[in-house]
Design a protein around this motif. Structure first.
Motif, PDB file in Angstrom:
ATOM      1  N   GLY A   1       0.830  -1.203   0.000  1.00  0.00           N
ATOM      2  CA  GLY A   1       0.000   0.000   0.000  1.00  0.00           C
ATOM      3  C   GLY A   1       0.863   1.250   0.000  1.00  0.00           C
ATOM      4  O   GLY A   1       0.552   2.242  -0.658  1.00  0.00           O
TER       5      GLY A   1
ATOM      6  N   ALA B   1       2.219   2.129  -3.397  1.00  0.00           N
ATOM      7  CA  ALA B   1       1.192   2.825  -4.195  1.00  0.00           C
ATOM      8  C   ALA B   1       1.148   4.298  -3.807  1.00  0.00           C
ATOM      9  O   ALA B   1       1.058   5.184  -4.662  1.00  0.00           O
ATOM     10  CB  ALA B   1      -0.166   2.172  -3.989  1.00  0.00           C
ATOM     11  N   GLU B   2       1.236   4.574  -2.516  1.00  0.00           N
ATOM     12  CA  GLU B   2       1.213   5.972  -2.067  1.00  0.00           C
ATOM     13  C   GLU B   2       2.458   6.731  -2.526  1.00  0.00           C
ATOM     14  O   GLU B   2       2.395   7.894  -2.899  1.00  0.00           O
ATOM     15  CB  GLU B   2       1.146   6.030  -0.533  1.00  0.00           C
TER      16      GLU B   2
ATOM     17  N   ARG C   1       4.119   6.110  -5.197  1.00  0.00           N
ATOM     18  CA  ARG C   1       3.973   6.358  -6.625  1.00  0.00           C
ATOM     19  C   ARG C   1       3.001   7.504  -6.899  1.00  0.00           C
ATOM     20  O   ARG C   1       3.195   8.273  -7.835  1.00  0.00           O
ATOM     21  CB  ARG C   1       3.471   5.080  -7.280  1.00  0.00           C
ATOM     22  N   ALA C   2       1.987   7.612  -6.070  1.00  0.00           N
ATOM     23  CA  ALA C   2       1.000   8.678  -6.275  1.00  0.00           C
ATOM     24  C   ALA C   2       1.546  10.033  -5.824  1.00  0.00           C
ATOM     25  O   ALA C   2       0.921  11.064  -6.061  1.00  0.00           O
ATOM     26  CB  ALA C   2      -0.288   8.353  -5.525  1.00  0.00           C
ATOM     27  N   GLY C   3       2.701  10.039  -5.162  1.00  0.00           N
ATOM     28  CA  GLY C   3       3.288  11.301  -4.705  1.00  0.00           C
ATOM     29  C   GLY C   3       2.773  11.748  -3.348  1.00  0.00           C
ATOM     30  O   GLY C   3       3.093  12.842  -2.891  1.00  0.00           O
ATOM     31  N   VAL C   4       1.978  10.893  -2.705  1.00  0.00           N
ATOM     32  CA  VAL C   4       1.399  11.277  -1.417  1.00  0.00           C
ATOM     33  C   VAL C   4       2.478  11.382  -0.338  1.00  0.00           C
ATOM     34  O   VAL C   4       2.439  12.267   0.517  1.00  0.00           O
ATOM     35  CB  VAL C   4       0.312  10.262  -0.999  1.00  0.00           C
TER      36      VAL C   4
ATOM     37  N   GLU D   1       5.706  12.028  -0.806  1.00  0.00           N
ATOM     38  CA  GLU D   1       6.523  13.209  -1.081  1.00  0.00           C
ATOM     39  C   GLU D   1       5.807  14.468  -0.602  1.00  0.00           C
ATOM     40  O   GLU D   1       6.395  15.357  -0.003  1.00  0.00           O
ATOM     41  CB  GLU D   1       6.794  13.278  -2.584  1.00  0.00           C
ATOM     42  N   ARG D   2       4.517  14.505  -0.887  1.00  0.00           N
ATOM     43  CA  ARG D   2       3.729  15.652  -0.466  1.00  0.00           C
ATOM     44  C   ARG D   2       3.722  15.783   1.060  1.00  0.00           C
ATOM     45  O   ARG D   2       3.766  16.893   1.603  1.00  0.00           O
ATOM     46  CB  ARG D   2       2.293  15.450  -0.978  1.00  0.00           C
ATOM     47  N   SER D   3       3.663  14.659   1.759  1.00  0.00           N
ATOM     48  CA  SER D   3       3.680  14.723   3.221  1.00  0.00           C
ATOM     49  C   SER D   3       5.043  15.165   3.725  1.00  0.00           C
ATOM     50  O   SER D   3       5.137  15.869   4.722  1.00  0.00           O
ATOM     51  CB  SER D   3       3.375  13.345   3.823  1.00  0.00           C
ATOM     52  N   ARG D   4       6.076  14.734   3.026  1.00  0.00           N
ATOM     53  CA  ARG D   4       7.428  15.021   3.514  1.00  0.00           C
ATOM     54  C   ARG D   4       7.846  16.473   3.340  1.00  0.00           C
ATOM     55  O   ARG D   4       8.824  16.897   3.937  1.00  0.00           O
ATOM     56  CB  ARG D   4       8.442  14.083   2.855  1.00  0.00           C
TER      57      ARG D   4
ATOM     58  N   ARG E   1      13.196   9.465  -3.661  1.00  0.00           N
ATOM     59  CA  ARG E   1      12.383   8.749  -4.633  1.00  0.00           C
ATOM     60  C   ARG E   1      13.259   7.866  -5.523  1.00  0.00           C
ATOM     61  O   ARG E   1      14.318   8.284  -5.946  1.00  0.00           O
ATOM     62  CB  ARG E   1      11.614   9.736  -5.509  1.00  0.00           C
TER      63      ARG E   1
END
Ligand SMILES: Nc1ncnc2c1ncn2[C@@H]1O[C@H](COP(=O)(O)OP(=O)(O)OP(=O)(O)O)[C@@H](O)[C@H]1O
Ligand SMILES: [Mg+2]
Lengths: 319, 251
Positions: free
Chosen positions: B78, B81-82, B84-87, B89-92, B251
Motif C-alpha cells: 500500500g 502505491a502511495e 507512486r501517487a506522490g502522497v 513526497e507531499r507529506s514530507r 524517490r
C-alpha cells in the motif's frame, strides 16, 4: 527570497553491474526576488526537478547551500518546510480521496486546526473553480482538474514561496492559459512563485525572470527580454533540400550582412543577421543568381530558444 | 503533543480510507473466519487433543500470530502505491513528524488486526474456547506488538526498495521460514532437537509460545514475559528504523 550558492547533487545509479554517477546538478547559483514568478527553463534531464527537490528539503544537497524565505536550508530544514509550498511534477493526490479531504488533510499537516483547515479548503476550492467536484474522488478528475487540486494543496497554508514543478505539462492550451492566470493570481497575492517548464512560450509569457538550465548548470539568467536582447539581431531560416544546402552555405558565407551562418541537419540554413527585413531580399537574390531553389524562407525574431541555442549549441525543441 | 496530534491525523485518514475499501472488509473479516471453520473439523485428531476446546487453545493463538505477521508484512504494498501517487513526497514537504507518518499507518494496521482477532476469538467461544479476559488482553497486546513490528519493517523495506516487484519476493522469503519455524500452526513439541534449536532463534516462536501460554491461562509462565519483552524490543527497533526511512527516503 531564495538564494542558492553552489548547489550540487549527484546520483549513483546501477545499470547492470556498473555503477554510474550522474551529476544531476553541478553548482547552481540563483537569486529569486520576492513577489516574482521565476522560471526554470530546460530540457528533460537538465536537473530542474532535482534542484527543486533540494530546495524543498526532500533531498540533501551534496554541496553548496541556500537561504529560502530567510531560513537556512542546511541548518533549519524544518523552518524551510513551514515557509514553502511544493507541487511535485508527478502528482500528489490519492485516487480514493476527494479534493476537499486532501485539502483539509494537507492544511492540517501544517499544524492548522480543523475548523480553520475546513474554511481554507472551501476558499481554495472556490478560487480554483473546484467546488463543483469537491466531493468526488480524485480518480474521477480530468488532468486539468487534478492539477488544480495539486496546486491548491501547495498553497493551502499560504506559504511565502511556492515551487511548481511543470504545472502545465499535459494540459490542453485552454487549461494552460487558465493555469497561467492562476499563477499570476498567486503573484498578485504576494507569493513568490518558482516554476519549472520546458515550454519556451510559457517561460516567455509568464515569468518575470528565468534561468536557463542545461546539464545541471545554469547557462543564462535574466528577464526574457534581457536574454533575447543579448542575442542581437534576427534569424533568417532558409529552407533548402539537403543536397543544395552546402552550396547555398558557400554562396552566402561571407556576405556582409550575415553575422553567422549555421546549417540545419534536415536541410537549410540559419542566418544570424542584424535586420531581417533588409537581409531577406538580398538572400533571395543571391540564391537565385546561384541557381539554387529554396523551399521556404522565414524570419525569426530572437526567441528564448535562440538564447538556448547560442548558449548550448542545441535547440530546446530538438533536445 | 504535536507528535500525538500528527499521529492521530494520519491514523484517522488511513482508517477512513480503509473503511472506504469494501474489499478489505471482506478479506479482513471472512478470511480468518474461513480458517476457523475449515480447520475446525481437522483440529482435534490432528493435535491429538483430548477435547475440541483444548485443540482451539493451541490453534487459535497460532492463527492470531500468523495473521499478525502476515497482516503486517504485506502492508508495504500500500505504501508503494502511495509513494507512486506522490502522497508520501507531499507529506514530507510539510513539517509533520516523520515518526507520525509511520506510526499513523502502523497503528491502522494494528487496529485492523485487533478487529480480526476479536472476531476470531468470539467465534472460537462458540467452539467452547475459554480464556480469562486479563490473559486475553495481554495476548492482544502481544499481537499488537507483532503487527506493529512487521508493518513498520514492511514500510521501511518498501521505502528502500520502492517497487512491488522487489518487495513481494523479499517478504515471502522472510515470511516462509519464520512461519515454518515458529510452530505457529502446529506446536514444535514433536519436532527433532535440531529444529527446535533453530526455532529458539526465531523471535516469533517466542511470541507464539507466550500467546499460547496466555490462552492456556498460564499467566505466571516465563514464556509470557519473555515473549512480550522480545516482541516489544523488536517492535521498538522496527519502528525506529522505519521512521528513519521516512525521514530520508529519496524517490
Ligand atoms: N533518484 C535518482 N536516481 C538516479 N538518477 C536520478 C535521480 N533523480 C534524477 N536523476 C537524474 O538526474 C538528472 C536530472 O534529473 P531531473 O529530474 O532533475 O531533470 P528535469 O530537469 O526535472 O527533467 P524533466 O524535464 O524531464 O522533468 C537526470 O539525468 C536523471 O536521470
Ligand atoms: Mg522534472
Amino acid at each position: 527570497m531564495i538564494e542558492t550558492r553552489g548547489l550540487r547533487k549527484s546520483f549513483r545509479s546501477r545499470a547492470g553491474r556498473e555503477t554510474k554517477t550522474v551529476d544531476a546538478v553541478r553548482g547552481v547559483n540563483l537569486e529569486v526576488a520576492e513577489g516574482e514568478i521565476f522560471g526554470f527553463l530546460g530540457p528533460n534531464g537538465a536537473g530542474k526537478t532535482t534542484t527543486l527537490r533540494m530546495l524543498a528539503t526532500l533531498i540533501e544537497p551534496d554541496g553548496g547551500d541556500a537561504t529560502i524565505a530567510g531560513a537556512d536550508l542546511r541548518k533549519d530544514p524544518a523552518e524551510v518546510r513551514r515557509r514553502i509550498g511544493y507541487v511535485p511534477q508527478g502528482g500528489s493526490t490519492w485516487d480514493e480521496s476527494t479534493a476537499r479531504e486532501e485539502l483539509v488533510l494537507h492544511a492540517r499537516m501544517y499544524g492548522i486546526g480543523k475548523a480553520d483547515a475546513q474554511q481554507r479548503a472551501v476558499r481554495a476550492l472556490d478560487a480554483f473553480q473546484l467546488t463543483e467536484y469537491a466531493d468526488r474522488k480524485c480518480k474521477t478528475y480530468s488532468g486539468g482538474q487534478r492539477r488544480r487540486v495539486e496546486i491548491a494543496l501547495g498553497i493551502i497554508h499560504e506559504p511565502k514561496i511556492v515551487f511548481l514543478d511543470e504545472p502545465t505539462t499535459g494540459l490542453d492550451p485552454q487549461s494552460r492559459a487558465h493555469m497561467w492566470d492562476e499563477i499570476r493570481r498567486l503573484r498578485s497575492d504576494g507569493m513568490t512563485v518558482f516554476i519549472t517548464t520546458h515550454y519556451l512560450d510559457e517561460a516567455d509569457a509568464l515569468c518575470d525572470r528565468i534561468a536557463i538550465m542545461d546539464h545541471g548548470e545554469v547557462v543564462a539568467e535574466g528577464t526574457p527580454a534581457e536574454l533575447k536582447r543579448e542575442i542581437s539581431g534576427d534569424v533568417v531560416l532558409v529552407g533548402l533540400d539537403v543536397a543544395a544546402t552546402p552550396q547555398a552555405a558557400q554562396t552566402l558565407d561571407g556576405e556582409p550582412y550575415v553575422n553567422k551562418l549555421e546549417t540545419v541537419d534536415e536541410g537549410g540554413l540559419r542566418l544570424y543577421v542584424d535586420e531581417g527585413a533588409t537581409a531577406i531580399p538580398q538572400v533571395l537574390r543571391r540564391l537565385d543568381h546561384a541557381g539554387l531553389e529554396l523551399r521556404s524562407i522565414e524570419l525569426h525574431r530572437p526567441s528564448l530558444d535562440d538564447v538556448f541555442l547560442t548558449k548550448t549549441g542545441r535547440s530546446l525543441r530538438e533536445s | 503533543m504535536k507528535f500525538a496530534r500528527d499521529t492521530w491525523l494520519i491514523f484517522q485518514r488511513q482508517i477512513q480510507l480503509l473503511l472506504r475499501n469494501p474489499v478489505w472488509v471482506f478479506v479482513g473479516v471472512f478470511q480468518p473466519v474461513m480458517y476457523l471453520l475449515l480447520f475446525a473439523p481437522l483440529l482435534k485428531p490432528a493435535l491429538n487433543a483430548p477435547t475440541q476446546a483444548a485443540a482451539y487453545k493451541i490453534f487459535v493463538p497460532g492463527l492470531l500470530v500468523l495473521l499478525a505477521i502476515f497482516g503486517g508484512l504485506f502492508q508495504g504494498f500500500g505504501l508503494i502505491a502511495e509513494l507512486r501517487a506522490g502522497v508520501i513526497e507531499r507529506s514530507r514537504v510539510t513539517p509533520i513528524s516523520r515518526l507520525a507518518l509511520l506510526l499513523g499507518r502502523s497503528l491502522r494496521d494494528v487496529v485492523s488486526l485487533l478487529v480480526q482477532a476479536v472476531i476470531i476469538t468470539l467465534l472460537a467461544l462458540i467452539f467452547d474456547l475459554r480464556v480469562f479476559i486479563g490473559d486475553l488482553l495481554l495476548a492482544y497486546l502481544m499481537l499488537a506488538l507483532i503487527a506493529l513490528m512487521t508493518s513498520a519493517v514492511s514500510y521501511g523495506v518498501a521505502l528502500k526498495v520502492k517497487s512491488e516487484d522487489a518487495l513481494a519476493p523479499l517478504m515471502n522469503t522472510v515470511a516462509q521460514p519464520v512461519l515454518l519455524l515458529s510452530g505457529i500452526l502446529l506446536p514444535l513439541t514433536f519436532a527433532p532437537g535440531w529444529l527446535q534449536g533453530i526455532a529458539d532463534w526465531n523471535p516469533f516462536s517466542w511470541a507464539v509460545d507466550g500467546t499460547r501460554a496466555l490462552f492456556a491461562g498460564d499467566l505466571g509462565s516465563d514464556k509470557v514475559w519473555q515473549g512480550l519483552t522480545i516482541t516489544a524490543v523488536l517492535a521498538a527497533l522496527g519502528v525506529f528504523w522505519a521512521a528513519r526511512q521516512f525521514a530520508r527516503s529519496v524517490r
